[in-house]
Scaffold this motif. Sequence first.
Motif, PDB file in Angstrom:
ATOM      1  N   PRO A  86       0.819  -1.212   0.000  1.00  0.00           N
ATOM      2  CA  PRO A  86       0.000   0.000   0.000  1.00  0.00           C
ATOM      3  C   PRO A  86       0.856   1.266   0.000  1.00  0.00           C
ATOM      4  CG  PRO A  86      -0.839  -1.581   1.595  1.00  0.00           C
ATOM      5  CD  PRO A  86       0.503  -2.088   1.135  1.00  0.00           C
ATOM      6  N   ALA A  87       0.200   2.391  -0.161  1.00  0.00           N
ATOM      7  CA  ALA A  87       0.841   3.706  -0.066  1.00  0.00           C
ATOM      8  C   ALA A  87      -0.018   4.567   0.843  1.00  0.00           C
ATOM      9  CB  ALA A  87       0.975   4.338  -1.451  1.00  0.00           C
ATOM     10  N   LEU A  88       0.635   5.454   1.581  1.00  0.00           N
ATOM     11  CA  LEU A  88      -0.072   6.255   2.582  1.00  0.00           C
ATOM     12  C   LEU A  88       0.324   7.719   2.501  1.00  0.00           C
ATOM     13  CD1 LEU A  88       0.255   4.265   5.955  1.00  0.00           C
ATOM     14  CD2 LEU A  88      -1.790   4.432   4.512  1.00  0.00           C
ATOM     15  N   PHE A  89      -0.670   8.593   2.685  1.00  0.00           N
ATOM     16  CA  PHE A  89      -0.399   9.981   3.026  1.00  0.00           C
ATOM     17  C   PHE A  89      -0.926  10.192   4.433  1.00  0.00           C
ATOM     18  CE2 PHE A  89      -2.002  14.256   3.747  1.00  0.00           C
ATOM     19  CZ  PHE A  89      -0.847  14.994   3.546  1.00  0.00           C
ATOM     20  N   LEU A  90      -0.073  10.692   5.324  1.00  0.00           N
ATOM     21  CA  LEU A  90      -0.463  10.938   6.710  1.00  0.00           C
ATOM     22  C   LEU A  90      -0.388  12.425   7.013  1.00  0.00           C
ATOM     23  CD1 LEU A  90       1.308   8.046   8.649  1.00  0.00           C
ATOM     24  CD2 LEU A  90      -0.988   8.102   7.647  1.00  0.00           C
ATOM     25  N   GLY A  91      -1.483  12.962   7.552  1.00  0.00           N
ATOM     26  CA  GLY A  91      -1.455  14.303   8.104  1.00  0.00           C
ATOM     27  C   GLY A  91      -0.765  14.237   9.457  1.00  0.00           C
ATOM     28  N   HIS A  92       0.483  14.731   9.531  1.00  0.00           N
ATOM     29  CA  HIS A  92       1.264  14.489  10.760  1.00  0.00           C
ATOM     30  C   HIS A  92       0.991  15.496  11.870  1.00  0.00           C
ATOM     31  CE1 HIS A  92       4.434  16.896   8.446  1.00  0.00           C
ATOM     32  NE2 HIS A  92       4.217  17.649   9.516  1.00  0.00           N
ATOM     33  N   SER A 107      13.470  14.097  -1.101  1.00  0.00           N
ATOM     34  CA  SER A 107      13.222  15.515  -0.855  1.00  0.00           C
ATOM     35  C   SER A 107      12.114  16.053  -1.747  1.00  0.00           C
ATOM     36  CB  SER A 107      14.503  16.324  -1.106  1.00  0.00           C
ATOM     37  OG  SER A 107      14.761  16.444  -2.492  1.00  0.00           O
ATOM     38  N   LEU A 108      11.636  17.228  -1.385  1.00  0.00           N
ATOM     39  CA  LEU A 108      10.641  17.948  -2.177  1.00  0.00           C
ATOM     40  C   LEU A 108      11.331  19.084  -2.922  1.00  0.00           C
ATOM     41  CD1 LEU A 108       7.591  18.355   0.247  1.00  0.00           C
ATOM     42  CD2 LEU A 108       7.607  17.073  -1.902  1.00  0.00           C
ATOM     43  N   ALA A 109      11.338  18.989  -4.224  1.00  0.00           N
ATOM     44  CA  ALA A 109      11.870  20.077  -5.052  1.00  0.00           C
ATOM     45  C   ALA A 109      10.760  21.117  -5.208  1.00  0.00           C
ATOM     46  CB  ALA A 109      12.322  19.550  -6.401  1.00  0.00           C
ATOM     47  N   THR A 110      10.615  21.964  -4.202  1.00  0.00           N
ATOM     48  CA  THR A 110       9.431  22.817  -4.114  1.00  0.00           C
ATOM     49  C   THR A 110       9.404  23.955  -5.130  1.00  0.00           C
ATOM     50  OG1 THR A 110      10.550  23.877  -2.224  1.00  0.00           O
ATOM     51  CG2 THR A 110       8.787  22.331  -1.735  1.00  0.00           C
ATOM     52  N   VAL A 145      -2.856  18.603   4.451  1.00  0.00           N
ATOM     53  CA  VAL A 145      -3.490  19.205   3.270  1.00  0.00           C
ATOM     54  C   VAL A 145      -4.035  20.605   3.546  1.00  0.00           C
ATOM     55  CG1 VAL A 145      -3.968  16.993   2.191  1.00  0.00           C
ATOM     56  CG2 VAL A 145      -5.706  18.029   3.675  1.00  0.00           C
ATOM     57  N   VAL A 146      -4.269  20.922   4.802  1.00  0.00           N
ATOM     58  CA  VAL A 146      -4.497  22.303   5.238  1.00  0.00           C
ATOM     59  C   VAL A 146      -3.418  22.612   6.256  1.00  0.00           C
ATOM     60  CG1 VAL A 146      -6.049  23.948   6.363  1.00  0.00           C
ATOM     61  CG2 VAL A 146      -6.991  22.167   4.861  1.00  0.00           C
ATOM     62  N   HIS A 147      -2.619  23.644   5.982  1.00  0.00           N
ATOM     63  CA  HIS A 147      -1.492  23.946   6.871  1.00  0.00           C
ATOM     64  C   HIS A 147      -1.168  25.432   6.746  1.00  0.00           C
ATOM     65  CE1 HIS A 147       2.794  24.116   8.144  1.00  0.00           C
ATOM     66  NE2 HIS A 147       2.420  23.159   8.981  1.00  0.00           N
ATOM     67  N   ASN A 148      -1.678  26.194   7.698  1.00  0.00           N
ATOM     68  CA  ASN A 148      -1.442  27.633   7.699  1.00  0.00           C
ATOM     69  C   ASN A 148      -1.055  28.051   9.109  1.00  0.00           C
ATOM     70  OD1 ASN A 148      -1.601  30.464   7.665  1.00  0.00           O
ATOM     71  ND2 ASN A 148      -3.178  30.463   6.081  1.00  0.00           N
ATOM     72  N   LEU A 149       0.248  28.009   9.395  1.00  0.00           N
ATOM     73  CA  LEU A 149       0.715  28.328  10.747  1.00  0.00           C
ATOM     74  C   LEU A 149       0.468  29.781  11.112  1.00  0.00           C
ATOM     75  CD1 LEU A 149       4.081  26.359  11.027  1.00  0.00           C
ATOM     76  CD2 LEU A 149       1.790  25.679  11.772  1.00  0.00           C
ATOM     77  N   GLY A 150       0.382  30.651  10.116  1.00  0.00           N
ATOM     78  CA  GLY A 150       0.144  32.054  10.406  1.00  0.00           C
ATOM     79  C   GLY A 150      -1.231  32.338  10.967  1.00  0.00           C
ATOM     80  N   MET A 151      -2.159  31.405  10.774  1.00  0.00           N
ATOM     81  CA  MET A 151      -3.527  31.596  11.251  1.00  0.00           C
ATOM     82  C   MET A 151      -3.918  30.600  12.330  1.00  0.00           C
ATOM     83  SD  MET A 151      -5.591  32.618   7.768  1.00  0.00           S
ATOM     84  CE  MET A 151      -6.971  33.250   8.765  1.00  0.00           C
ATOM     85  N   PRO A 158       3.432  25.316  -0.620  1.00  0.00           N
ATOM     86  CA  PRO A 158       3.036  23.990  -1.106  1.00  0.00           C
ATOM     87  C   PRO A 158       3.625  22.798  -0.376  1.00  0.00           C
ATOM     88  CG  PRO A 158       4.755  24.891  -2.505  1.00  0.00           C
ATOM     89  CD  PRO A 158       4.403  25.977  -1.508  1.00  0.00           C
ATOM     90  N   GLU A 159       4.614  22.983   0.487  1.00  0.00           N
ATOM     91  CA  GLU A 159       5.402  21.845   0.956  1.00  0.00           C
ATOM     92  C   GLU A 159       4.594  20.820   1.758  1.00  0.00           C
ATOM     93  OE1 GLU A 159       4.973  24.400   4.293  1.00  0.00           O
ATOM     94  OE2 GLU A 159       5.668  24.910   2.271  1.00  0.00           O
ATOM     95  N   HIS A 160       3.553  21.255   2.473  1.00  0.00           N
ATOM     96  CA  HIS A 160       2.771  20.282   3.244  1.00  0.00           C
ATOM     97  C   HIS A 160       1.704  19.590   2.393  1.00  0.00           C
ATOM     98  CE1 HIS A 160       4.768  21.746   6.840  1.00  0.00           C
ATOM     99  NE2 HIS A 160       4.199  20.748   7.501  1.00  0.00           N
ATOM    100  N   TYR A 161       1.393  20.161   1.249  1.00  0.00           N
ATOM    101  CA  TYR A 161       0.398  19.567   0.352  1.00  0.00           C
ATOM    102  C   TYR A 161       1.026  18.579  -0.629  1.00  0.00           C
ATOM    103  CZ  TYR A 161      -3.517  19.252  -2.924  1.00  0.00           C
ATOM    104  OH  TYR A 161      -4.535  18.781  -3.722  1.00  0.00           O
ATOM    105  N   LEU A 162       2.172  18.898  -1.164  1.00  0.00           N
ATOM    106  CA  LEU A 162       2.765  18.117  -2.250  1.00  0.00           C
ATOM    107  C   LEU A 162       2.971  16.635  -1.927  1.00  0.00           C
ATOM    108  CD1 LEU A 162       5.376  20.688  -3.599  1.00  0.00           C
ATOM    109  CD2 LEU A 162       3.199  20.023  -4.657  1.00  0.00           C
ATOM    110  N   PRO A 163       3.310  16.235  -0.696  1.00  0.00           N
ATOM    111  CA  PRO A 163       3.468  14.796  -0.452  1.00  0.00           C
ATOM    112  C   PRO A 163       2.227  13.971  -0.796  1.00  0.00           C
ATOM    113  CG  PRO A 163       4.497  16.035   1.313  1.00  0.00           C
ATOM    114  CD  PRO A 163       3.754  17.034   0.479  1.00  0.00           C
ATOM    115  N   LEU A 164       1.050  14.567  -0.696  1.00  0.00           N
ATOM    116  CA  LEU A 164      -0.174  13.856  -1.078  1.00  0.00           C
ATOM    117  C   LEU A 164      -0.133  13.421  -2.538  1.00  0.00           C
ATOM    118  CD1 LEU A 164      -3.175  12.972  -0.655  1.00  0.00           C
ATOM    119  CD2 LEU A 164      -3.800  15.314  -1.320  1.00  0.00           C
ATOM    120  N   LEU A 165       0.417  14.256  -3.404  1.00  0.00           N
ATOM    121  CA  LEU A 165       0.390  13.962  -4.835  1.00  0.00           C
ATOM    122  C   LEU A 165       1.213  12.729  -5.185  1.00  0.00           C
ATOM    123  CD1 LEU A 165       0.572  17.567  -6.323  1.00  0.00           C
ATOM    124  CD2 LEU A 165      -1.443  16.203  -5.717  1.00  0.00           C
ATOM    125  N   TYR A 166       2.287  12.477  -4.456  1.00  0.00           N
ATOM    126  CA  TYR A 166       3.083  11.275  -4.692  1.00  0.00           C
ATOM    127  C   TYR A 166       2.248  10.020  -4.430  1.00  0.00           C
ATOM    128  CZ  TYR A 166       7.295  14.138  -4.987  1.00  0.00           C
ATOM    129  OH  TYR A 166       8.237  15.056  -5.380  1.00  0.00           O
TER     130      TYR A 166
END
Length: 263
Positions: free
Chosen positions: A5-11, A130-133, A163-169, A217-225
């Motif tokens: 299997p493959a997993l995306f985890l919201g950490h 790595s993520l080539a952002t 998939v939602v990650h906004n530390l400023g808010m 984009p860095e917290h969203y992009l892992p989902l696409l893999y």
Amino acid sequence: MTRMPALFLGHGSPMNAIEDNSFRRAWEAAARAMPTPSAVLCISAHWETSGVAVSGSDRPETIHDFYGFPDDLFAVEYPAPGDPALCATLAALVKSSPVALDPDRGLDHGAWSVLRTMYPNADVPVVQLSLATRRPAAFHYALGHELAPLRERGVLILGSGNVVHNLGMIDFRRREGYDWAARFDEALRQRVLARDHAALVAYETLDDAATLAVPTPEHYLPLLYVLALQGDDEPAAIFNAETLMGSISMTCVAIGVNEGSLP
């Protein structure tokens, strides 16, 4: 060998590595629902590079890449071995970009905070990609496709982000997510279940809250893999579908896992 299997985890918060909560218990359940992998290839939000790189250490260190947390969290070590052979295999598979080997790269908290729960004995080798952002979302989705043969070798491909990650808010006193965060998370989950990968790659137009939900984009992009690895015969399963602290989503996506075995 059975296709892994493959997993995306919201950490979420690094504290999930040491706290007993429903998110962590769900990660444990996901690990129990899968065969033990031959290795883990983790794409974490917390390793950004200009080009594509892979961690090449046979004994990667535990990186405590955060501040302001209790000493107990900084004391955590996750001594999983690396897998240089997997690095070489990956580099040969990827044709869309050169893959640089970083022999000094350790495991950041996007990797070890979830793996410590899933494989507490640290006996499964771990490699990070790595993520080539600087590259667009479509590049990451296409790169994910190239990793598909690793599943046939028993490698768990694990995306770790939010998939939602906004530390400023963020509002640490708020239990639930803001309305816009919950709305974006719901729109995303609907597209995942509908197998609408094109809409998920073009996440900026997924909902009018996209710029709030994904300011970088860095917290969203892992989902696409992980989505790129979905076979025609594989439904997606969603768990930990919750937004919290205003602007964080804990939503997780599993490909190739029996939905009945997930919470």
